[in-house]
Enzyme design. Structure first.
Site, PDB file in Angstrom:
ATOM      1  CB  SER A  53       3.838  -0.247  -8.860  1.00 45.93           C
ATOM      2  OG  SER A  53       3.519  -1.231  -7.911  1.00 45.93           O
ATOM      3  CG  HIS A  54       9.339   1.485  -5.130  1.00 43.42           C
ATOM      4  ND1 HIS A  54       8.935   1.911  -3.878  1.00 43.42           N
ATOM      5  CD2 HIS A  54      10.639   1.122  -4.983  1.00 43.42           C
ATOM      6  CE1 HIS A  54       9.932   1.801  -3.024  1.00 43.42           C
ATOM      7  NE2 HIS A  54      10.981   1.326  -3.670  1.00 43.42           N
ATOM      8  CG  ASN A  55       2.528   0.507  -3.563  1.00 47.61           C
ATOM      9  OD1 ASN A  55       2.664   0.689  -4.779  1.00 47.61           O
ATOM     10  ND2 ASN A  55       1.396   0.114  -3.031  1.00 47.61           N
TER      11      ASN A  55
END
Length: 1050
Positions: free
Chosen positions: A876-878
């Site tokens: 994931s890439h917040n």
């Protein structure tokens, strides 16, 4: 007396406008180019990134690099500035008469002066007053108000005085910078702004022409409208001490400059009856008569000995030539196709190279102005430029410059040098195309199909080179570039073009363009409405082509949904895309175009709305339509005025390019939220504009068949034959090559015999290193040497024009052998997340995490088959630091997904933006507690964005490897061991969980590469610790000696 030089007075405000705008734009550009942007944004309250746009004062005065060129240009601007004051005063003091009697009395003589004023003398106030009284009586007799019509009087003189004082105040705040003497600088600027209001008011009121007066009120009111927000934001900055307010003050301050210069630019509308002349009073001859009313007259005295030359517009292809042999025509065709490949190479590299600075600054960087290099079409509005760019020497020169600058500048290691070169190459490349199109005026001999064929071949080149064009200037031999080969072929193409026989060039076109505003008499008639719709439609068509037809994998990325595979895969269906693109070039029949248009519109809807096979089929229809309609569109567009049509068409393309990027980059662009996730609007507008432009021109008859010369018919015939052959051959090669790329071997883990695997996370910065080169091969080398089995790549969605429409996983997956999940596609408006695995991907789902304010956050939740056991992986890439709520909501959703499979061994590879140990609402505590995960190393306090977490596995090693100059973030790698059946993973305490052990005390398969110890290699080295950290599972695991002596059994 004789006139030596005369030119229109309207040139004065034009020169003033160009120099003034250039001065301010140069200061802003040089400030960015010299690396001073962050320093220019600093003020007494805040600095970058809270303040992200510099003020006018800081830009033009705080630092020498932008200050020097600005002050030089402003000094050059002084001459047109004072001349502008003079000619505007004359235009208002002695306006042209409008009544018949007054016009007779005030009619200009051969030297440009009115006979009455000549008799009276401009210096004689009494004579002038007498003329005024006589003219007033004439106007009164006509029933008009003389005071309303003729603005003679004191107000005009006050206007001149205000203008002079205002100009001196301008010099005060320009040359006394805020760092030299802050108070004096501010005093002169305040006086300048205060005097601008009466200057604009008097200039507007003293204007005789009501239409011009109305137009000058627009920038006047625009200037006034900017004053309140300037005052308000300055108050917020200086009194309320609000960080960030100065940026908005600065933007409104820059808008004052724009409105100010624009107001003076409109003076050109009042000066059409005036010319400036230099007269030799010593000449015994009578005054000659070169001067006449109008803004387009220029005169310079001829030398007595200089012979007069006839101005002939004979086309350079009018010479009769013997027909060339067939082999020579085939060679010319191949040369033109290769030139088309070079053009698409240069054009598509522009966005990729200019975006380099935006990537590294994470904001608008100024390099976006390079998009203006697409606007060379406006040159064709000028007769001299039109003649040069349509001449044989001009066409050859533009081709040479395009290749030398656009492709040859790959040798420079500096991104700025390559950007300048590619910009020049793009400018001259379009000029070369427009030169031919403008000459042929819709003739069938334009043969624009060659351009489409070159585009299809460039698709195959990119596919064969792992989705990177090997001829791009950002490529070089170390990154898989074929630059030298491409330049050698380009040189041979240019030589062939130079030596080409006349009969192999397009035949003489329709009667030549004579006046800028007049169409050739035999050109098809058209309306302004048709021209405007075609212009916008052509711009939209180029944007669509740039978006969907510059890489064969783009529509696959739009429709990919993960595992199990439910739609097309890269191999072999990329070959199908190239085949459709090449066959679309062949279908140019007008009778089929209505059907193609319907299919193209349907395809766009299918591609946007549906994933997998249905969306892919829609993408194929759209690509076929774009390739089929492109040649006809160009032919129709070339019928119209070339400067306006091609210039505004590419301006439309630029605007659409920018908006398409803002749909994903809205968080980094002022007012970007307007277009947040609105790809539907961009795609819908482009399709509507393209279809409307085609519909409106169906009645225009284009010259073809018997309407063109026999030699043109012959050339059209053999070119179409070669196009058919080339398209068929290209289709066969594409299908065959794509089938040959089908994997024949399954990926092999680095430790296939041991129940050990490694997982890594890397934010790869869109595949551009700090030198602005493609970094895929360097990434692949590090990943190979670090022996990463499961890898999460972030900032990996490159299927947009600013990233070059690339696939960042191709080199790694195909050279090292990985299963690949590309993650959410470009139509999901994220920066991208990808998963590469040496182990089969049993299932994967894509998620868009909650993002109410900032950038959209992608996530991949996958299940892998690792040595026969199911292991979940989350990539994931917040969002960014500025959006606290976004990151809290995003991490909460990630934790929910992880918690749902609490009993399954899991590895988290992601980007959180938090410090280790931060409490909620920071993401760290939410992920670890709510997601039921363990941090891989709690003592690694130097982390900020990248994190690895795990559960249900024995973690045995961890390291951080410096990225060198590939990216701005290191590669993190953890090594894990599967538990023995019936022995669940459980740590009794943090001491047991984070107990370190030396490398010599663990079995060999647990080791990480030693080559990165110390100074490492190629700039890669272990950071934070001198080497990897190793961990020993507790005794109850039964695995403390697993792999010792490379043993396979526990």
């Amino acid at each position: 007396m004789s006139t030596l030089l005369a030119f229109p007075a309207g040139w004065v405000p034009q020169a003033h406008t160009v120099i003034a705008y250039t001065a301010f734009a140069t200061a802003l550009f040089v400030g960015w180019l010299s690396g001073l942007w962050k320093e220019l944004c600093i003020n007494s309250l805040a600095r970058w990134p809270i303040e992200w746009f510099p003020s006018v004062s800081a830009t033009i005065g705080d630092h020498a690099p932008p200050r020097a060129p600005f002050q030089i240009l402003i000094a050059l601007c002084a001459t047109p500035r004072f001349l502008l004051l003079l000619v505007q005063w004359l235009a208002h003091r002695y306006p042209p008469a409008r009544l018949a009697d007054a016009s007779t009395r005030l009619a200009p003589t051969s030297n440009g002066a009115s006979s009455a004023l000549k008799d009276a003398g401009l210096r004689s106030r009494a004579a002038t007053s007498r003329i005024e009284r006589e003219d007033e009586s004439i106007l009164k007799a006509a029933g008009e108000n003389p005071k309303e019509e003729i603005n003679y009087g004191a107000l005009v003189d006050i206007e001149l005085l205000v203008g002079v004082v205002r100009t001196f105040c301008c010099g005060g705040w320009v040359y006394i910078t805020s760092r030299d003497h802050h108070d004096l600088h501010d005093l002169f600027m305040i006086l300048y702004l205060l005097l601008t209001v009466p200057w604009m008011f008097l200039s507007t009121q003293n204007c005789v022409n009501k239409s011009v007066r109305s137009k000058r009120r627009i920038p006047f009111f625009g200037f006034l409208a900017m004053v309140p927000p300037v005052i308000w934001f300055y108050y917020q900055h200086s009194v309320l001490r609000t960080p960030g307010a100065y940026t908005y003050y600065s933007m409104f301050e820059w808008s004052l400059v724009l409105w100010d210069v624009a107001f003076d630019a409109l003076a050109v509308l009042e000066l059409g009856h005036l010319q400036i002349a230099i007269i030799d009073t010593s000449s015994s001859a009578g005054i000659d008569t070169p001067i006449a009313n109008g803004t387009s007259n220029f005169y310079i005295a001829k030398s007595a000995a200089a012979p007069l030359k006839e101005d002939r517009d004979t086309d350079w292809t009018s010479e009769l030539a013997r027909p060339s042999p067939q082999w020579r025509s085939a060679l010319a065709f191949a040369s033109d196709v290769y030139w088309a490949i070079c053009f698409w190479t240069i054009f598509t590299s522009l966005g990729l190279q200019l975006f380099y600075w935006s990537i590294w600054k994470l904001a608008l960087a100024g390099s976006e102005l390079a998009l203006l290099s697409n606007l060379s079409g406006f040159l064709f509005s000028y007769r001299s430029s039109y003649r040069f760019n349509t001449s044989k020497n001009g066409l050859l020169a533009n081709r040479i410059c395009s290749i030398v600058f656009g492709m040859g500048f790959y040798i420079f290691p500096w991104p700025a040098a390559r950007l300048v070169g590619i910009s020049i190459g793009t400018w001259t490349g379009w000029a070369a195309l427009f030169g031919n199109w403008a000459r042929l005026k819709g003739s069938e001999e334009m043969i624009a199909e060659v351009l489409g064929l070159g585009l299809a071949i460039s698709l195959l080149l990119k596919y064969a080179n792992h989705s990177t064009n090997p001829l791009w200037a950002i490529s070089h031999p170390a990154s898989g570039g074929w630059n030298k080969t491409g330049l050698v072929l380009a040189a041979l193409s240019l030589i062939e073009y130079h030596l080409r026989s006349i009969d192999l060039h397009p035949a003489p076109p329709l009667p030549s363009f004579r006046e800028k505003k007049d169409l050739p008499s035999s050109s098809p008639a058209y309306t302004k409405r048709q021209r405007r719709l075609v212009t916008v439609g052509l711009g939209a068509l180029i944007h669509l082509t740039q978006t969907f037809v510059t890489d064969a994998g783009t529509i696959l990325s739009w429709t990919w949904t993960g595992y199990p595979i439910k739609g097309p895969t890269l191999h072999p269906f990329t070959g199908v895309v190239i085949t459709v693109a090449s066959l679309g070039v062949l279908h140019q029949h007008k009778r089929l175009q209505p059907m193609f248009t319907i299919l193209g519109a349907l395809g766009a809807i299918m591609l946007y709305r549906y994933p997998d096979w249905l969306g892919f089929a829609g993408g194929l229809l759209l690509i076929f339509y774009l390739q089929a309609i492109f040649p006809t569109y160009i032919r129709v567009a070339s019928v119209f005025k070339p400067g306006q049509t091609f210039g505004y068409a590419l301006l439309t393309t630029i605007l659409l390019d920018v908006v398409s990027v803002v749909t994903a980059a809205y968080a980094f662009v002022p007012m970007g939220w307007v277009f947040r996730e609105r790809t539907d609007l961009v795609l819908g507008f482009c399709m509507a504009a393209t279809v409307a432009g085609w519909l409106i021109t169906r009645d225009i008859k284009l010259p073809e068949g018997p309407a063109i010369p026999l030699r043109s018919q012959r050339r059209v015939k053999f070119t179409k034959r070669y196009t058919i052959i080339s398209s068929v051959v290209l289709s066969i090669i594409s299908i065959g090559y794509s089938c040959s790329k089908l994997p024949t071997k399954v990926p092999i883990p680095y430790y296939p015999d041991h129940k050990i695997f490694s997982g890594g996370i890397w934010t790869v910065h869109f595949g551009l290193d700090k030198e602005g080169r493609d970094s895929q091969w360097r990434m692949m080398q590090l990943i190979k040497e670090m022996q990463v089995d499961v890898l999460g790549l972030l900032e990996s969605d490159l299927h947009r024009f600013v990233y070059g429409n690339r696939d960042l996983t191709r080199v790694i997956a195909e050279e090292l052998g990985y299963y690949v999940d590309l993650g959410p596609g470009p139509n999901k408006h994220t920066w991208g997340a990808a998963l590469l695995s040496k182990y089969p991907i049993l299932n994967s789902t894509h998620h868009l995490l909650p993002s109410p304010h900032g950038e959209l956050a992608p996530a991949i939740h996958a299940t892998l088959d690792i040595h026969g056991q199911k292991v979940n992986v989350m990539v994931s890439h917040n969002g960014q630091e500025e959006d606290l709520l976004d990151r809290e909501l995003q991490t909460t959703e990630i934790a929910r997904l992880l918690r749902e499979t609490e009993d399954t061994p899991t590895v988290f590879l992601g980007y959180l933006v938090t410090r280790p140990g931060d409490l909620r609402p920071w993401p760290y505590q939410i992920l670890m507690e709510d997601g039921k995960m363990w941090d891989i190393e709690i003592e690694d306090r130097w982390r900020w964005c990248e994190y690895i977490a795990f559960r249900g596995l024995w973690r045995i090693a961890y390291s951080r490897v410096h990225e060198s100059d590939i990216s701005d973030t290191e590669l993190q790698v953890g090594k894990f061991m599967l538990p023995k059946p019936g022995h669940p993973v459980h740590y009794e305490s943090n001491k047991e969980l984070y107990w370190h052990i030396g490398e010599s005390d663990v079995p060999e398969p647990w080791h990480m590469p030693s080559m990165f110890r110390g100074n490492g290699t190629r700039g890669h080295r272990y950071v934070v610790w001198e080497g990897p950290l190793y961990y020993l599972p507790p005794d109850r695991s039964g695995l403390q000696n697993y792999g010792k002596g490379w043993a396979i059994d526990p």
